[in-house]
Design a protein around this motif. Structure first.
Motif, mmCIF file in Angstrom:
data_model
loop_
_atom_site.group_PDB
_atom_site.id
_atom_site.type_symbol
_atom_site.label_atom_id
_atom_site.label_comp_id
_atom_site.label_asym_id
_atom_site.label_seq_id
_atom_site.Cartn_x
_atom_site.Cartn_y
_atom_site.Cartn_z
ATOM 1 N N ILE A 102 4.765 6.836 -7.187
ATOM 2 C CA ILE A 102 4.430 8.264 -7.112
ATOM 3 C C ILE A 102 5.259 8.939 -6.020
ATOM 4 O O ILE A 102 5.814 10.032 -6.212
ATOM 5 C CB ILE A 102 2.916 8.453 -6.843
ATOM 6 C CG1 ILE A 102 2.090 7.887 -8.010
ATOM 7 C CG2 ILE A 102 2.579 9.926 -6.610
ATOM 8 C CD1 ILE A 102 0.586 7.820 -7.767
ATOM 9 N N GLY A 103 5.370 8.258 -4.863
ATOM 10 C CA GLY A 103 6.056 8.851 -3.720
ATOM 11 C C GLY A 103 7.498 9.224 -4.012
ATOM 12 O O GLY A 103 7.971 10.295 -3.615
ATOM 13 N N ASP A 110 8.066 4.067 4.926
ATOM 14 C CA ASP A 110 7.719 3.074 3.904
ATOM 15 C C ASP A 110 8.127 1.709 4.434
ATOM 16 O O ASP A 110 9.213 1.572 5.001
ATOM 17 C CB ASP A 110 8.457 3.391 2.581
ATOM 18 C CG ASP A 110 7.803 2.709 1.391
ATOM 19 O OD1 ASP A 110 7.686 1.466 1.417
ATOM 20 O OD2 ASP A 110 7.432 3.414 0.435
ATOM 21 N N LEU A 131 8.502 -0.827 2.457
ATOM 22 C CA LEU A 131 9.186 -1.443 1.306
ATOM 23 C C LEU A 131 8.468 -2.710 0.811
ATOM 24 O O LEU A 131 9.083 -3.544 0.153
ATOM 25 C CB LEU A 131 10.660 -1.741 1.630
ATOM 26 C CG LEU A 131 11.488 -0.530 2.093
ATOM 27 C CD1 LEU A 131 12.912 -0.959 2.440
ATOM 28 C CD2 LEU A 131 11.521 0.556 1.023
ATOM 29 N N SER A 132 7.161 -2.812 1.088
ATOM 30 C CA SER A 132 6.426 -4.001 0.633
ATOM 31 C C SER A 132 6.328 -4.018 -0.888
ATOM 32 O O SER A 132 6.369 -5.079 -1.503
ATOM 33 C CB SER A 132 5.034 -4.050 1.269
ATOM 34 O OG SER A 132 4.360 -2.827 1.067
ATOM 35 N N ASP A 190 5.721 -0.040 9.087
ATOM 36 C CA ASP A 190 4.348 -0.149 8.598
ATOM 37 C C ASP A 190 3.532 1.048 9.112
ATOM 38 O O ASP A 190 3.657 1.398 10.297
ATOM 39 C CB ASP A 190 3.767 -1.477 9.123
ATOM 40 C CG ASP A 190 2.496 -1.866 8.396
ATOM 41 O OD1 ASP A 190 1.530 -1.069 8.394
ATOM 42 O OD2 ASP A 190 2.469 -2.966 7.828
ATOM 43 N N ARG A 204 0.658 1.104 9.980
ATOM 44 C CA ARG A 204 -0.289 0.675 11.020
ATOM 45 C C ARG A 204 0.389 0.513 12.371
ATOM 46 O O ARG A 204 -0.264 0.240 13.368
ATOM 47 C CB ARG A 204 -0.935 -0.668 10.624
ATOM 48 C CG ARG A 204 -1.807 -0.571 9.390
ATOM 49 C CD ARG A 204 -2.112 -1.942 8.830
ATOM 50 N NE ARG A 204 -0.933 -2.557 8.220
ATOM 51 C CZ ARG A 204 -0.904 -3.788 7.691
ATOM 52 N NH1 ARG A 204 -1.989 -4.522 7.684
ATOM 53 N NH2 ARG A 204 0.202 -4.260 7.150
ATOM 54 N N THR A 224 -8.601 8.045 -5.108
ATOM 55 C CA THR A 224 -8.607 7.456 -6.446
ATOM 56 C C THR A 224 -9.951 7.612 -7.151
ATOM 57 O O THR A 224 -11.000 7.688 -6.495
ATOM 58 C CB THR A 224 -8.292 5.946 -6.333
ATOM 59 O OG1 THR A 224 -8.613 5.301 -7.555
ATOM 60 C CG2 THR A 224 -9.117 5.270 -5.247
ATOM 61 N N TYR A 249 -11.071 -1.928 -2.920
ATOM 62 C CA TYR A 249 -10.055 -0.854 -2.980
ATOM 63 C C TYR A 249 -10.738 0.524 -3.047
ATOM 64 O O TYR A 249 -10.401 1.437 -2.283
ATOM 65 C CB TYR A 249 -9.143 -1.077 -4.192
ATOM 66 C CG TYR A 249 -8.219 0.084 -4.499
ATOM 67 C CD1 TYR A 249 -7.181 0.423 -3.650
ATOM 68 C CD2 TYR A 249 -8.394 0.847 -5.661
ATOM 69 C CE1 TYR A 249 -6.330 1.496 -3.937
ATOM 70 C CE2 TYR A 249 -7.549 1.909 -5.960
ATOM 71 C CZ TYR A 249 -6.525 2.235 -5.097
ATOM 72 O OH TYR A 249 -5.701 3.289 -5.384
ATOM 73 N N ALA A 270 -6.779 10.105 -11.299
ATOM 74 C CA ALA A 270 -7.194 9.272 -12.428
ATOM 75 C C ALA A 270 -6.129 8.180 -12.599
ATOM 76 O O ALA A 270 -5.344 7.925 -11.681
ATOM 77 C CB ALA A 270 -7.314 10.138 -13.672
ATOM 78 N N LYS A 279 7.266 3.058 -14.091
ATOM 79 C CA LYS A 279 6.941 2.392 -12.827
ATOM 80 C C LYS A 279 7.828 1.182 -12.604
ATOM 81 O O LYS A 279 7.792 0.238 -13.379
ATOM 82 C CB LYS A 279 5.470 1.989 -12.819
ATOM 83 C CG LYS A 279 5.032 1.412 -11.513
ATOM 84 C CD LYS A 279 3.539 1.375 -11.342
ATOM 85 C CE LYS A 279 3.234 1.018 -9.890
ATOM 86 N NZ LYS A 279 1.869 1.014 -9.550
HETATM 87 N N1 LIG Z 1 -0.808 4.548 -9.509
HETATM 88 C C1 LIG Z 1 -2.068 4.911 -9.738
HETATM 89 O O1 LIG Z 1 -2.578 4.820 -10.870
HETATM 90 C C2 LIG Z 1 -2.912 5.463 -8.633
HETATM 91 C C3 LIG Z 1 -4.212 5.902 -8.928
HETATM 92 C C4 LIG Z 1 -5.007 6.381 -7.914
HETATM 93 C C5 LIG Z 1 -4.513 6.467 -6.626
HETATM 94 N N2 LIG Z 1 -3.262 6.028 -6.355
HETATM 95 C C6 LIG Z 1 -2.795 6.099 -4.959
HETATM 96 O O2 LIG Z 1 -1.526 6.730 -4.934
HETATM 97 C C7 LIG Z 1 -0.757 6.191 -3.860
HETATM 98 C C8 LIG Z 1 0.622 5.767 -4.352
HETATM 99 O O3 LIG Z 1 0.462 4.775 -5.355
HETATM 100 P P1 LIG Z 1 1.683 4.197 -6.193
HETATM 101 O O4 LIG Z 1 1.175 3.918 -7.551
HETATM 102 O O5 LIG Z 1 2.874 5.056 -6.021
HETATM 103 O O6 LIG Z 1 1.890 2.787 -5.460
HETATM 104 P P2 LIG Z 1 3.240 2.040 -5.014
HETATM 105 O O7 LIG Z 1 2.856 0.640 -4.639
HETATM 106 O O8 LIG Z 1 4.319 2.227 -6.006
HETATM 107 O O9 LIG Z 1 3.625 2.855 -3.705
HETATM 108 C C9 LIG Z 1 3.055 2.581 -2.442
HETATM 109 C C10 LIG Z 1 4.178 2.650 -1.423
HETATM 110 O O10 LIG Z 1 3.616 2.433 -0.119
HETATM 111 C C11 LIG Z 1 4.402 1.461 0.564
HETATM 112 N N3 LIG Z 1 3.496 0.754 1.485
HETATM 113 C C12 LIG Z 1 2.486 -0.082 1.148
HETATM 114 N N4 LIG Z 1 1.877 -0.528 2.252
HETATM 115 C C13 LIG Z 1 2.520 0.043 3.311
HETATM 116 C C14 LIG Z 1 2.356 -0.020 4.713
HETATM 117 N N5 LIG Z 1 1.403 -0.790 5.266
HETATM 118 N N6 LIG Z 1 3.170 0.703 5.494
HETATM 119 C C15 LIG Z 1 4.151 1.466 4.951
HETATM 120 N N7 LIG Z 1 4.364 1.570 3.623
HETATM 121 C C16 LIG Z 1 3.556 0.867 2.819
HETATM 122 C C17 LIG Z 1 4.988 0.562 -0.505
HETATM 123 O O11 LIG Z 1 6.164 -0.099 -0.112
HETATM 124 C C18 LIG Z 1 5.240 1.552 -1.629
HETATM 125 O O12 LIG Z 1 6.517 2.136 -1.557
HETATM 126 C C19 LIG Z 1 -1.584 5.051 -3.262
HETATM 127 O O13 LIG Z 1 -2.239 5.545 -2.125
HETATM 128 C C20 LIG Z 1 -2.583 4.726 -4.347
HETATM 129 O O14 LIG Z 1 -3.770 4.186 -3.826
HETATM 130 C C21 LIG Z 1 -2.439 5.525 -7.322
#
Ligand SMILES: NC(=O)c1ccc[n+]([C@@H]2O[C@H](COP(=O)([O-])OP(=O)(O)OC[C@H]3O[C@@H](n4cnc5c(N)ncnc54)[C@H](O)[C@@H]3O)[C@@H](O)[C@H]2O)c1
Length: 313
Positions: free
Chosen positions: A15-16, A34, A36-37, A55, A57, A121, A145, A173, A179
């Motif tokens: 999404i980001g 990010d 990059l995990s 991170d 954190r 979420t 979660y 949702a 992806k």
């Molecule tokens: N995809 C969905 O269906 C969905 C639904 C509801 C909510 N969300 C929320 O949307 C957000 C983005 O989701 P996404 O699907 O793009 O996931 P994604 O895993 O593709 O993206 C998450 C990003 O955060 C980075 N990341 C993870 N842990 C980290 C840390 N400790 N420090 C720094 N970077 C970190 C990862 O490297 C990744 O680039 C999340 O918060 C997720 O909970 C997603």
């Protein structure tokens, strides 16, 4: 909105990276944190974006935020996998609760700070069957979660009251799209299983339903949320309920195939049905989803083809 410094945590994720690319079409200055995990730096044009690999954190992340002093933060970095959260609750809470709190603390006191947009979420609602779900119903998460995201929201509400901290939490949702990061959703899984000549795996009878929303609609909502002037929690959804079996049917129609599923036992922590009302965000912002499932899947296919062409070239 005049020119702002906007920080996207998790900006190299599914999404980001979409949000980053859309924001690059505006005049804003874009920053990304990010680790990059699961994200991929190739998803964003690094020449145009200030990327800090760390991170959320960490002290390094806090110091970086103080240095760039963003006007707005879109906080997407998270542990997003329900199954991982069931097996590693501590890790899930550490990233989603402590990481979020670290980001909130870093932004508090920034002179020009305007808004913290938080990715929450539908999982916070748990097995609440009062569909369509509205933001006021009591969350009853059934996975760590869902719980960790709900706690993130509550810290925002608390800081909103206690410290006048400006926030907007969006409960997404089920998001689908092209992806490429790890932790795939049901539609991406179907797509790659079909591409590999395998049967798509369905957990349970396939009659469980979800509210599927295309990633472009989510990116648009996140950007519009930067301008919301009142603290609050909003569902971002299509308000349509589609069964997993129907998803496969629409994909079969689109790809002109007759693929059959392989059914496996239901998994713990998975919801039975989900549909979210999107009226509140529509009323406040004037946003509405532009993609039906059929239109979103067609767009996904187009993007996959474009991606393959680039790889071949
Ligand atoms: N995809 C969905 O269906 C969905 C639904 C509801 C909510 N969300 C929320 O949307 C957000 C983005 O989701 P996404 O699907 O793009 O996931 P994604 O895993 O593709 O993206 C998450 C990003 O955060 C980075 N990341 C993870 N842990 C980290 C840390 N400790 N420090 C720094 N970077 C970190 C990862 O490297 C990744 O680039 C999340 O918060 C997720 O909970 C997603």
């Amino acid at each position: 909105m005049s020119k702002k410094r906007i920080l996207i945590t998790g900006g190299c994720g599914f999404i980001g990276s979409r949000v980053v690319r859309n924001l690059l079409a505006t005049e804003h200055e874009i920053f990304v944190i990010d680790d990059l995990s699961s994200g991929n730096r190739a998803l964003i044009p690094e020449m145009l974006v200030d990327l800090m690999v760390c991170d959320i954190r960490s002290v390094a992340a806090t110091e970086h935020i103080r240095e760039i002093a963003p006007h707005c933060v879109i906080h997407l970095a998270a542990q997003i996998d329900v199954q991982v959260s069931m097996e590693q609750q501590l890790l899930d809470a550490d990233i989603n609760v402590m990481g979020t709190l670290n980001m909130i603390e870093a932004c508090k006191g920034l002179a020009e700070f305007e808004r913290f947009v938080f990715a929450s979420t539908a999982a916070v609602y748990g097995n609440n069957l009062d569909l369509p779900l509205i933001e006021d119903v009591m969350p009853i998460p059934i996975s760590p979660y869902g719980m960790s995201k709900w706690i993130g929201e509550q810290y925002l509400e608390l800081n909103g009251t206690m410290a006048n901290f400006p926030y907007c939490a969006l409960r997404f949702a089920n998001v689908y799209g092209d992806k490429e990061t790890r932790g795939k959703d049901v539609i991406s899984n179907f797509w790659s299983q079909i591409a590999d000549g395998k049967s798509p795996i369905i957990y349970g009878d396939g009659e469980q339903t979800r509210d599927f929303i295309y990633v472009e609609d989510i990116a648009e909502a996140l950007i519009l949320a930067l301008d919301v002037r009142k603290n609050g929690i909003y569902n971002i959804s299509t308000n349509e309920q589609t069964s997993i079996n129907d998803v496969l049917r629409v994909m079969n129609e689109l790809l002109e195939m007759t693929v059959m599923s392989e059914n496996r036992p239901e998994r713990d922590g998975d919801l039975r049905d989900s549909r979210l009302s999107n009226r509140k965000f529509r009323d406040v912002v004037g946003w509405q989803p532009m993609y039906t499932l059929a239109k979103g899947l067609a767009q996904l296919e187009l993007e996959k083809r474009k991606h393959e062409t680039v790889l071949v070239k």
